[in-house]
Write an enzyme that holds these catalytic residues in place. Structure first.
Site, PDB file in Angstrom:
ATOM      1  N   SER A 113       0.966  -1.312  -0.042  1.00  0.00           N
ATOM      2  CA  SER A 113      -0.238   0.300  -0.174  1.00  0.00           C
ATOM      3  C   SER A 113       1.441   1.353   0.082  1.00  0.00           C
ATOM      4  O   SER A 113       0.685   2.495  -0.421  1.00  0.00           O
ATOM      5  CB  SER A 113      -1.175   0.207   1.241  1.00  0.00           C
ATOM      6  OG  SER A 113      -0.031  -0.213   2.700  1.00  0.00           O
ATOM      7  N   CYS A 114       2.346   1.056   0.141  1.00  0.00           N
ATOM      8  CA  CYS A 114       3.010   2.049   0.099  1.00  0.00           C
ATOM      9  C   CYS A 114       3.380   3.293  -1.143  1.00  0.00           C
ATOM     10  O   CYS A 114       3.716   4.282  -1.430  1.00  0.00           O
ATOM     11  CB  CYS A 114       4.079   2.346   0.854  1.00  0.00           C
ATOM     12  SG  CYS A 114       5.119   0.849   0.072  1.00  0.00           S
ATOM     13  N   TYR A 141      11.551   1.570  -1.392  1.00  0.00           N
ATOM     14  CA  TYR A 141      10.361   0.900  -1.772  1.00  0.00           C
ATOM     15  C   TYR A 141       9.198   0.741  -2.834  1.00  0.00           C
ATOM     16  O   TYR A 141       8.837  -0.165  -3.352  1.00  0.00           O
ATOM     17  CB  TYR A 141       9.943   0.161  -0.385  1.00  0.00           C
ATOM     18  CG  TYR A 141       9.741  -1.267  -0.154  1.00  0.00           C
ATOM     19  CD1 TYR A 141      10.035  -2.097  -0.632  1.00  0.00           C
ATOM     20  CD2 TYR A 141       7.930  -1.236  -0.245  1.00  0.00           C
ATOM     21  CE1 TYR A 141       9.620  -3.643  -0.005  1.00  0.00           C
ATOM     22  CE2 TYR A 141       7.207  -2.416  -0.056  1.00  0.00           C
ATOM     23  CZ  TYR A 141       8.068  -4.026  -0.378  1.00  0.00           C
ATOM     24  OH  TYR A 141       7.323  -4.892   0.110  1.00  0.00           O
TER      25      TYR A 141
END
Ligand code: GDP
Length: 317
Positions: A113-114, A141
């Site tokens: 979800s990042c 990331y």
């Protein structure tokens, strides 16, 4: 249309030792699957294209769950950006490219979800992807994960590969990383309260202000959703896999405290970063396909703590 995988067809779980991969292995085995392929880092370094190609040629999986990668919490993410970018970009690119060469019929890629912008509208829909700046503490990331989604889509467009991407919310459960420097918040808090209980300490320090909100999904629910999506999802672009509600980090700390060390008080170290103010996924698309989570947060914390006691502290004390 359902994509059916027979119990004896070769399924490769890339990243089978991690939190997610081990849960997918448990879920597939519980469903009667009898031909799981796994490879540890000594057998094949997924950052090495030639090694991945050779392994794939030899084992010829029909299906791949691509859940391998270098992962970590807010501190690891912000202090080791080179590793997070390099390892993840290489692993995703190598496995996706080798899957195409080996004519793998379906691949499920797992993001995070990042990938969504720091200030995305909440709950976050799939359409928010690439509409704004990322959260700096996990940008490396997120960039690697976004590249993975775009690779799946590009291989679909250019080569007709049936490669799909799912975006899970924050996960927890058995085989998580409980190292305080590199873990995510839930396992870190479990460990901190357990250490405090053992040493007789009466307070635990929580990073940040305690006000950021996060959504937590038990990894067994995620594994179930992955198997469901393998059978049912065939679209380009990410599909969110969330729990449906979120908690403030301060509330999470109280929940873990109540299970692990009810006498302890909670202190906040505001010199540590908060990260994204809120991360709650809109999982309507997945719900409409017919999947829902089944493990609520309190039960999940309790069972994960039992696992922790039996498998982490048990092994080291
Ligand atoms: P994020 O969801 O990418 O921000 O990853 P984390 O799970 O590492 O952190 C979530 C939130 O929990 C952040 O606001 C952290 O500052 C907070 N937090 C509080 N205590 C801790 C801790 O001991 N470890 C970690 N990793 N995060 C903590």
């Amino acid at each position: 249309m359902t994509f059916v995988v027979a119990p004896d067809e070769p399924v490769f779980v890339a990243g089978h030792r991690g939190l997610v991969g081990s849960a997918i292995v448990r879920r597939l085995e519980a469903g009667g699957h009898r031909n799981l392929l796994t490879a540890n880092r000594q057998q094949v370094d997924l950052r090495d294209q030639a090694a991945v190609n050779a392994w794939m040629d030899q084992h010829r999986p029909r299906v791949i769950y691509l859940v391998a990668g270098t992962v970590g919490g807010i501190l690891a993410n912000s202090t080791r950006p080179a590793e997070f970018l390099y390892d993840n970009l290489m692993i995703h690119a190598n496995v996706i490219q080798a899957a195409r060469s080996a004519q793998v019929e379906k691949l499920l890629y797992l993001g995070s979800s990042c990938i969504y912008p720091r200030l995305a509208d909440q709950p976050i829909t799939e359409e928010a992807l690439l509409t704004g700046p990322l959260e700096p503490t996990n940008e490396a990331y997120a960039i690697a994960k976004i590249a993975g989604i775009k690779m799946c889509d590009a291989y679909r467009t250019q080569y007709g590969c049936n490669f799909v991407s799912a975006m899970p919310t924050n996960l927890y459960g058995p085989n998580d990383n409980f190292d305080l420097e590199s873990s995510h918040v839930l396992p870190a808090l479990m460990r901190k309260f357990d250490d405090a209980r053992r040493s007789g300490a009466d307070s635990v320090t929580v990073w940040g202000t305690g006000t950021p909100r996060r959504e937590f999904l038990h990894v067994d629910d995620l594994a179930d959703a992955c198997v469901f999506l393998m059978a049912r999802y065939t679209e380009p672009g990410p599909i969110n896999v969330g729990f449906g509600s979120d908690v403030a980090i301060g509330e999470l700390a109280a929940l873990v405290r109540d299970v692990v060390h009810p006498e302890a008080s909670i202190e906040f170290d505001t010199s540590k970063p908060d990260g994204m103010p809120r991360k709650l996924l809109d999982s309507d698309r997945l719900h409409q396909l017919g999947w829902r989570p089944s493990i609520d947060l309190e039960d999940g914390i309790r069972s994960t703590y039992e696992w922790y006691l039996a498998n982490v502290t048990g092994a080291t004390s």
